[in-house]
Enzyme design. Structure first.
Site, short mmCIF file in Angstrom:
data_model
loop_
_atom_site.label_atom_id
_atom_site.label_comp_id
_atom_site.label_asym_id
_atom_site.label_seq_id
_atom_site.Cartn_x
_atom_site.Cartn_y
_atom_site.Cartn_z
N GLU A 85 -35.02 -2.12 -6.39
CA GLU A 85 -33.60 -1.99 -6.89
C GLU A 85 -33.21 -0.39 -6.74
OE1 GLU A 85 -36.23 -3.84 -8.19
OE2 GLU A 85 -35.51 -5.32 -9.39
N CYS A 136 -37.29 -4.99 -13.61
CA CYS A 136 -38.21 -4.45 -14.75
C CYS A 136 -37.10 -3.56 -15.43
CB CYS A 136 -39.13 -3.34 -13.99
SG CYS A 136 -38.48 -1.69 -13.34
N CYS A 154 -35.35 -0.54 -14.20
CA CYS A 154 -34.42 -0.78 -12.99
C CYS A 154 -33.22 -1.27 -13.81
CB CYS A 154 -34.70 -1.62 -12.13
SG CYS A 154 -36.01 -0.95 -10.90
N1 THU Z 1 -41.07 -4.70 -8.25
C1 THU Z 1 -39.73 -4.29 -8.01
O1 THU Z 1 -39.72 -3.68 -6.93
N2 THU Z 1 -38.93 -4.75 -8.50
C2 THU Z 1 -38.77 -5.35 -9.80
O2 THU Z 1 -37.70 -5.87 -10.26
C3 THU Z 1 -40.26 -5.92 -10.21
C4 THU Z 1 -41.33 -5.23 -9.66
C5 THU Z 1 -42.05 -4.22 -7.65
C6 THU Z 1 -43.05 -3.09 -8.04
C7 THU Z 1 -44.33 -3.31 -7.41
O3 THU Z 1 -44.31 -2.64 -6.19
C8 THU Z 1 -44.32 -4.77 -7.34
O4 THU Z 1 -42.98 -5.26 -7.61
C9 THU Z 1 -45.39 -5.37 -8.27
O5 THU Z 1 -45.20 -4.97 -9.64
#
Ligand code: THU
Length: 131
Positions: free
Chosen positions: A53, A84, A87
């Site tokens: 994101e 998360c 984000c």
């Molecule tokens: N991750 C994202 O890119 N976006 C999210 O909304 C959740 C988590 C990624 C971060 C990390 O590289 C991987 O997912 C595992 O946490």
């Protein structure tokens, strides 16, 4: 498949996630109609990794847009992927509470929510205006 799904899936395919092996793609349709995408980019110094994101938002701002019409996030998970906490705050910066957040699975199934639903009571610019 929608343009947004296709863009997010392409970003998902390009994710750099050698540590978690969890690929994430995100695509934003800006109010202008332009589409921007991003993928997660991990780092051997784990906290330096960035979410999909965040990448999509950076691409959007660099493209000259600052208003999100909708954002789609895709991952390979039986659970609906969900942005998360950090984000959610980043998305809110360029959204209104009813801005759609579309959660997608690789098979094309989607579940729509909104940034206001997943970040109720979010900290926004109105607080700074009070100061
Ligand atoms: N991750 C994202 O890119 N976006 C999210 O909304 C959740 C988590 C990624 C971060 C990390 O590289 C991987 O997912 C595992 O946490």
């Amino acid at each position: 498949m929608s343009e947004l799904f296709t863009a997010a899936k392409a970003a998902f395919d390009r994710a750099y996630a050698p540590y978690s092996k969890f690929h994430v793609g995100a695509a934003i349709r800006a109010k202008s109609g332009r589409v921007y995408s991003g993928c997660n980019v991990e780092n051997v110094a784990y906290p330096e990794g960035t979410c999909a994101e965040a990448g999509a938002i950076a691409a959007m701002v660099n493209g000259g847009d600052t208003e999100i019409a909708e954002i789609l996030v895709i991952a390979d998970s039986d659970q609906w992927i969900t942005p998360c906490g950090g984000c959610r705050q980043k998305i809110l910066e360029f959204s209104t509470p009813d801005t759609p957040v579309i959660l997608a699975r690789l098979n094309g199934e989607t579940h729509e929510t909104s940034i206001g639903k997943i970040l109720p009571g979010g900290f926004d610019k109105s607080y700074l205006a009070e100061g």
